[in-house]
Design an enzyme around this catalytic site. Structure first.
Site, PDB file in Angstrom:
ATOM      1  N   ASP A 262       2.517  -0.326  15.736  1.00  0.00           N
ATOM      2  CA  ASP A 262       2.620  -1.173  16.926  1.00  0.00           C
ATOM      3  C   ASP A 262       3.510  -0.558  18.006  1.00  0.00           C
ATOM      4  O   ASP A 262       4.350  -1.237  18.600  1.00  0.00           O
ATOM      5  CB  ASP A 262       3.138  -2.565  16.554  1.00  0.00           C
ATOM      6  CG  ASP A 262       2.256  -3.248  15.522  1.00  0.00           C
ATOM      7  OD1 ASP A 262       1.132  -2.773  15.325  1.00  0.00           O
ATOM      8  OD2 ASP A 262       2.704  -4.236  14.918  1.00  0.00           O
TER       9      ASP A 262
ATOM     10  N   ASP B  54       0.403 -14.771  11.865  1.00  0.00           N
ATOM     11  CA  ASP B  54       1.347 -14.800  12.980  1.00  0.00           C
ATOM     12  C   ASP B  54       0.696 -14.575  14.337  1.00  0.00           C
ATOM     13  O   ASP B  54       1.361 -14.653  15.367  1.00  0.00           O
ATOM     14  CB  ASP B  54       2.468 -13.775  12.765  1.00  0.00           C
ATOM     15  CG  ASP B  54       1.957 -12.353  12.640  1.00  0.00           C
ATOM     16  OD1 ASP B  54       0.737 -12.160  12.591  1.00  0.00           O
ATOM     17  OD2 ASP B  54       2.790 -11.431  12.580  1.00  0.00           O
TER      18      ASP B  54
ATOM     19  N   TRP C 139      -1.505  -2.131   3.144  1.00  0.00           N
ATOM     20  CA  TRP C 139      -0.719  -3.213   3.755  1.00  0.00           C
ATOM     21  C   TRP C 139      -1.759  -4.240   4.168  1.00  0.00           C
ATOM     22  O   TRP C 139      -2.473  -4.081   5.144  1.00  0.00           O
ATOM     23  CB  TRP C 139       0.050  -2.677   4.960  1.00  0.00           C
ATOM     24  CG  TRP C 139       0.773  -3.682   5.802  1.00  0.00           C
ATOM     25  CD1 TRP C 139       0.286  -4.833   6.326  1.00  0.00           C
ATOM     26  CD2 TRP C 139       2.139  -3.603   6.247  1.00  0.00           C
ATOM     27  NE1 TRP C 139       1.238  -5.483   7.069  1.00  0.00           N
ATOM     28  CE2 TRP C 139       2.387  -4.743   7.035  1.00  0.00           C
ATOM     29  CE3 TRP C 139       3.161  -2.675   6.064  1.00  0.00           C
ATOM     30  CZ2 TRP C 139       3.623  -4.979   7.643  1.00  0.00           C
ATOM     31  CZ3 TRP C 139       4.389  -2.916   6.669  1.00  0.00           C
ATOM     32  CH2 TRP C 139       4.620  -4.053   7.437  1.00  0.00           C
TER      33      TRP C 139
ATOM     34  N   TYR D 171      -2.944   3.062  11.833  1.00  0.00           N
ATOM     35  CA  TYR D 171      -2.834   2.558  10.465  1.00  0.00           C
ATOM     36  C   TYR D 171      -4.091   1.841   9.972  1.00  0.00           C
ATOM     37  O   TYR D 171      -4.083   1.220   8.915  1.00  0.00           O
ATOM     38  CB  TYR D 171      -1.637   1.621  10.348  1.00  0.00           C
ATOM     39  CG  TYR D 171      -1.622   0.475  11.333  1.00  0.00           C
ATOM     40  CD1 TYR D 171      -2.426  -0.640  11.163  1.00  0.00           C
ATOM     41  CD2 TYR D 171      -0.787   0.509  12.438  1.00  0.00           C
ATOM     42  CE1 TYR D 171      -2.406  -1.684  12.055  1.00  0.00           C
ATOM     43  CE2 TYR D 171      -0.747  -0.531  13.339  1.00  0.00           C
ATOM     44  CZ  TYR D 171      -1.557  -1.637  13.147  1.00  0.00           C
ATOM     45  OH  TYR D 171      -1.530  -2.670  14.044  1.00  0.00           O
TER      46      TYR D 171
ATOM     47  N   ASN E  78       0.777  -8.966   3.222  1.00  0.00           N
ATOM     48  CA  ASN E  78       1.635  -9.484   4.294  1.00  0.00           C
ATOM     49  C   ASN E  78       1.131 -10.892   4.603  1.00  0.00           C
ATOM     50  O   ASN E  78       0.216 -11.063   5.389  1.00  0.00           O
ATOM     51  CB  ASN E  78       1.534  -8.578   5.522  1.00  0.00           C
ATOM     52  CG  ASN E  78       2.397  -9.064   6.669  1.00  0.00           C
ATOM     53  OD1 ASN E  78       3.482  -9.593   6.459  1.00  0.00           O
ATOM     54  ND2 ASN E  78       1.903  -8.897   7.886  1.00  0.00           N
TER      55      ASN E  78
END
Length: 924
Positions: free
Chosen positions: A151, A261, A254, A195, A289
């Protein structure tokens, strides 16, 4: 061939290590020497979890067989924004205790840091600061680390460009140096800026960035990867083999499948899905996550553990099938015996079975009462103050900008109260929702949709003579409306249930519904009271069909409730079976509503189309009641920690489904005429907000976002209100509310002791008599406590009001002598003998509909007024209205404030408007 690391002088003679080509090993060679990392990464944007929540997480992970926790909360200031700052003594003690707790539960603690926002990779002081920060954490007993470069923009400062040939080269150089400085720990992870597949430029197999990572990153460092997308619906074997070839090692996933969110209205309680257990021998690990709300992650983590345990030894299906005598091979053959289809991709794990196991275990926690001394976090995770929510839980797209709250106490995480189908494979779930009814709605579930005729005006088809008869006979609403409001339960054949597409891996014996099918068939515990069906009015009953009197018995949460909860908040790209049923039924009911309605032509017989519509409406009503019943039970659970994390979401879905339920009832009891919204609808599934957002989009007032923003009450309340269309038996209740709120919100009954109907006759009588199809009432357990009334064409209504209603009232109330000192009674009586004001065309051309709303002072939930207005505006817009207005006395401050909170603004001054009235308006 392995080339040794060479040294060079960079920036003032400081020795730095440059990455050199490493031996190109087969993917997974290094992973074979290390255990499979499976667990949780706390990597979302929002309020970090508390220390107690993390310790509880370790207890659960140990019990379920998981082994790794990564500390990476994006809004821990010293993890990302202020990464250079060392931890204070107090923070160090907290972090040391956390590392110790993880070790005690045999969980590997991995500390992650994100220096990429503003780090200068060529500056030796920056690298030394990073080393010193990780050395401090290592002194706490931590032996696992991760460097995250997600990010961020792929831009280097001028100094970095002079030293490094590429951004990837700079990141790898620093990562290798830090890895070696820490003694090459057994667990060290690297999150690249590219990613996932969608962020790899130009593609995974052609990305120079990934090629540099694969060639230069030391082989002892694992690489994090989210899959084809930031939030990947599926992670295929082919995609993993593709990226493994580029990075020359097995990636560690991940997984953002349960991350929420990026959308405040979404929560994910569905099972870990879309990842075959065959991935396990091809990966270095999987770290989920999950949701920002800690207690909402029971299912996400539990099902991940079930997935991992189903193939924790890394058995490959192709190897198993080669062994004819293996137990697994025999099982596969038995399951596929007699089938011509290909073998199931995932032969060891069923998402729905895993969901059932998780819900069964979770159910026990709902009855637990936390210790009195424990600090209860009202709601963990993200908070409403974080705006706008454009960011997706990390890793996420670097090109997006976001505003976020930085928490300056990352370790202790002091809490404060805060309110709270399938899509295109090319779209992320933060861009689109997840349900698709189909490309065409002309035919659905074997029933052909009925095309509605052209829009028409409901009020205009009725003559003045018929209205006058209604006034004289006090028959406000046809009796058929009662039957349409409460369709008979006895005519609900089970075979009329729409089919639900089942999960590929689902089996009949592992459905969450305990054998109750899709959850739409009627059962005794939620069936409507027969008295309510025949009377159409049950003032002591709430929206879920249960009494909520203070003395009623609180029912415990059931597996049925949790199964429904999971279906309503399933996964980013799909809803659970019963959520799909709700959407499909509502869509069908809306499209086919032109075939039903109340008119004099329908008195002799009910057509098959009407019967089908009523059947589906009853099914929708029953499942809507289950949602409210679920909300009531969850709101009364003993474990308030779970409640505080779930409440904003169950409040939101309960509110929108209740509104939709009221709208469906209106569709069934309105005059038989077409509705404008039946043609030209945009697709209902391309909308943010999950299931609630999709229902919002399917309503005619989808653009009225302010009416759908209804923060939940604090503290949580199980109070439920019902909004339904007006019935002819409701007149006395509406009159009572009008009378008891007339005097600036206070009871005006003492001012009109001899004429109790006078206030109601003047304020609301004309609307409920002349325009009953656009009238709604609000109920609680004590009876009617509010109303929302409207007339779709105010000009026409005023004419009918003057020609039919006023003469009747003039006969009922004599004209007072104007020489007398006028009391309230006399003033109202004089109004009936005065000419009504003429509405300017400039007003009604933009705001053609008249509305009037009010709620009783005993209603302490501010959201119900928005819901009432939402129902009323939906009915008006469905018949062509584009705007509404209301009349308020100049000195009536309470009403002015009330309508202002509902989005009304004062209309421009116009000639001809009364001086003592203010006209408030709002578009639809």
């Amino acid at each position: 061939m392995v080339r040794k690391v060479k040294t060079s002088t960079i920036s003032g003679g400081v020795q730095r290590g440059e990455p050199t080509d490493v031996q190109e090993a087969k993917p997974g060679v290094m992973a074979d020497k290390r255990r499979f990392l499976c667990g949780v990464v706390e990597g979302f944007y929002g309020r970090p979890w508390t220390m107690e929540q993390r310790k509880e997480l370790f207890r659960r992970m140990k019990r379920w067989g998981l082994n790794t926790y990564m500390y990476a909360p994006k809004d821990d200031s010293k993890h990302r924004v202020f990464w250079r700052e060392m931890y204070s003594v107090e923070e160090a003690d907290q972090l040391m205790a956390l590392v110790s707790a993880a070790r005690e539960h045999e969980i590997e603690f991995v500390y992650a840091i994100s220096p990429g926002l503003d780090m200068s990779f060529s500056n030796p002081k920056e690298v030394a600061t990073l080393k010193r920060k990780l050395e401090q954490v290592a002194q706490f007993g931590c032996h696992g680390f991760a460097l995250l470069y997600d990010d961020i923009e792929q831009n280097m400062c001028p100094a970095d460009k002079e030293v490094f040939s590429s951004f990837a080269y700079a990141q790898v150089s620093v990562t290798n140096e830090v890895f070696q400085h820490l003694g090459e720990p057994s667990t060290f992870l690297f999150c690249p800026t590219e990613y996932c597949g969608s962020l790899s430029f130009p593609s995974v197999i052609q990305s120079p960035y990934l090629q540099t990572v694969g060639e230069k990153l030391l082989p002892g460092i694992d690489v994090l990867w989210t899959g084809p997308k930031v939030v990947s619906k599926e992670v295929s074997l082919e995609s993993i083999e593709e990226v493994s070839k580029m990075i020359k090692r097995r990636p560690v996933i991940w997984d953002n499948i349960h991350a929420n969110d990026y959308d405040q209205k979404r929560l994910f309680l569905g099972p870990f899905k879309g990842r075959s257990t065959e991935l396990i021998p091809r990966l270095g690990g999987v770290l989920t996550n999950p949701n920002c709300e800690f207690e909402a992650n029971y299912v996400a983590i539990h099902t991940l553990a079930t997935w991992y345990r189903s193939n924790m030894h890394g058995v490959r299906k192709d190897a198993v099938l080669e062994s004819e005598d293996s137990a697994v091979a025999v099982q596969i053959k038995l399951e596929n015996e007699g089938s011509d289809e290909e073998l199931e991709t995932d032969f060891l794990y069923s998402p729905r079975a895993a969901l059932r196991l998780a819900l069964t275990d979770w159910l026990q926690d709902f009855g637990l009462r936390p210790a009195a001394a424990a600090v209860i976090a009202p709601r963990s995770g993200s908070q409403v103050a974080i705006t706008p929510r454009l960011s997706v839980s990390g890793p996420r797209a670097p090109s997006e900008t976001f505003n976020t709250t930085v928490y300056t106490h990352p370790i202790t995480s002091i809490n404060s109260s805060s309110p709270g189908s399938s899509t295109s494979r090319d779209e992320e779930p933060m861009e689109t929702a997840s349900f698709k009814v189909g490309d065409a709605v002309a035919e659905q579930d074997g029933v052909r949709a009925v095309e509605g005729p052209k829009p028409m005006d409901t009020d205009r088809e009725n003559s003045i003579d018929r209205i006058s008869r209604n006034v004289t006979q006090q028959s406000r609403v046809p009796s058929e409306r009662v039957d349409l409001l409460h369709p008979s339960i006895e005519r609900l054949p089970k075979e009329n249930e729409p089919d639900v597409e089942k999960d590929e891996n689902d089996n009949a014996d592992v459905d969450v519904d305990d054998g109750e099918g899709s959850g739409l068939e009627l059962s005794k515990d939620i069936a409507l009271d027969q008295r309510q069906v025949h009377s159409g009015f049950a003032p002591m009953q709430t929206d879920d069909g249960l009494e909520t009197h203070p003395n009623c018995v609180i029912e415990p949460v059931t597996m049925e409730d949790l199964g429904l909860l999971a279906d309503l908040f399933y996964l980013p790209y799909e809803h659970g079976p019963r959520a799909v049923q709700l959407l499909r039924n509502f869509h069908w009911l809306k499209v086919n509503s032109g075939s039903v309605g109340v008119s004099k032509d329908d008195d002799e017989s009910i057509s098959a189309q009407v019967e089908e519509w009523r059947t589906r409406a009853a099914l929708f009503d029953q499942l809507s009641c289950r949602v409210t019943q679920m909300f009531t039970r969850l709101s009364n659970i003993a474990n308030r920690r779970i409640l505080y994390d779930l409440y904003p979401y169950i409040w939101d879905i309960k509110s929108i489904i209740s509104l939709v339920k009221s709208f469906v009832k209106w569709l069934g009891c309105r005059e038989k005429d077409p509705s404008q919204f039946l043609t030209g609808d945009q697709e209902p599934w391309v909308f943010r907000g999950g299931l609630a957002g999709e229902f919002q989009r399917m309503l005619p007032i989808d653009g009225a976002n302010d009416l759908f923003f209804q923060p939940p009450p604090l503290p949580p309340s199980a109070k439920v209100y019902t909004i339904r269309p007006y019935l002819n038996t409701d007149e006395s209740g509406v009159y009572r509310v009008c009378r008891e709120t007339y005097a600036d919100g206070m009871d005006a009954s003492p001012l009109v002791p001899e004429k109790p109907d006078l206030i109601g006759d003047w304020m609301v009588g004309g609307l409920i008599t002349l325009s009953p199809d656009y009238c709604f009432v609000l109920e609680d357990e004590y009876g009617i406590c509010g109303y929302a009334l409207g007339a779709v064409h105010a000009m026409e209504f005023n004419c009918r009001f003057a020609s039919s209603w006023l003469p009747t009232m003039q006969d009922k109330y004599r004209r007072p002598d104007t020489a007398e000192k006028l009391s309230l009674s006399l003033e109202l009586m004089l109004n009936f003998h005065s000419e009504p004001p003429v509405l300017p065309a400039a007003l009604t051309s933009h705001f053609p509909s008249l509305v009037r709303l009010d709620i009783h002072s005993r209603v302490n939930d501010p959201s119900v007024a928005k819901s009432m207005l939402g129902c009323l505006l939906s009915s008006l817009k469905a018949n062509g209205s584009q705007g509404v207005f209301c009349e308020v006395k100049l000195l009536d401050k309470r009403s002015l404030d009330f309508y202002a909170r509902l989005g009304f603004v004062e209309a421009p001054k116009m000639d001809g408007l009364p001086k003592d009235l203010i006209f408030l308006c709002r578009p639809i």
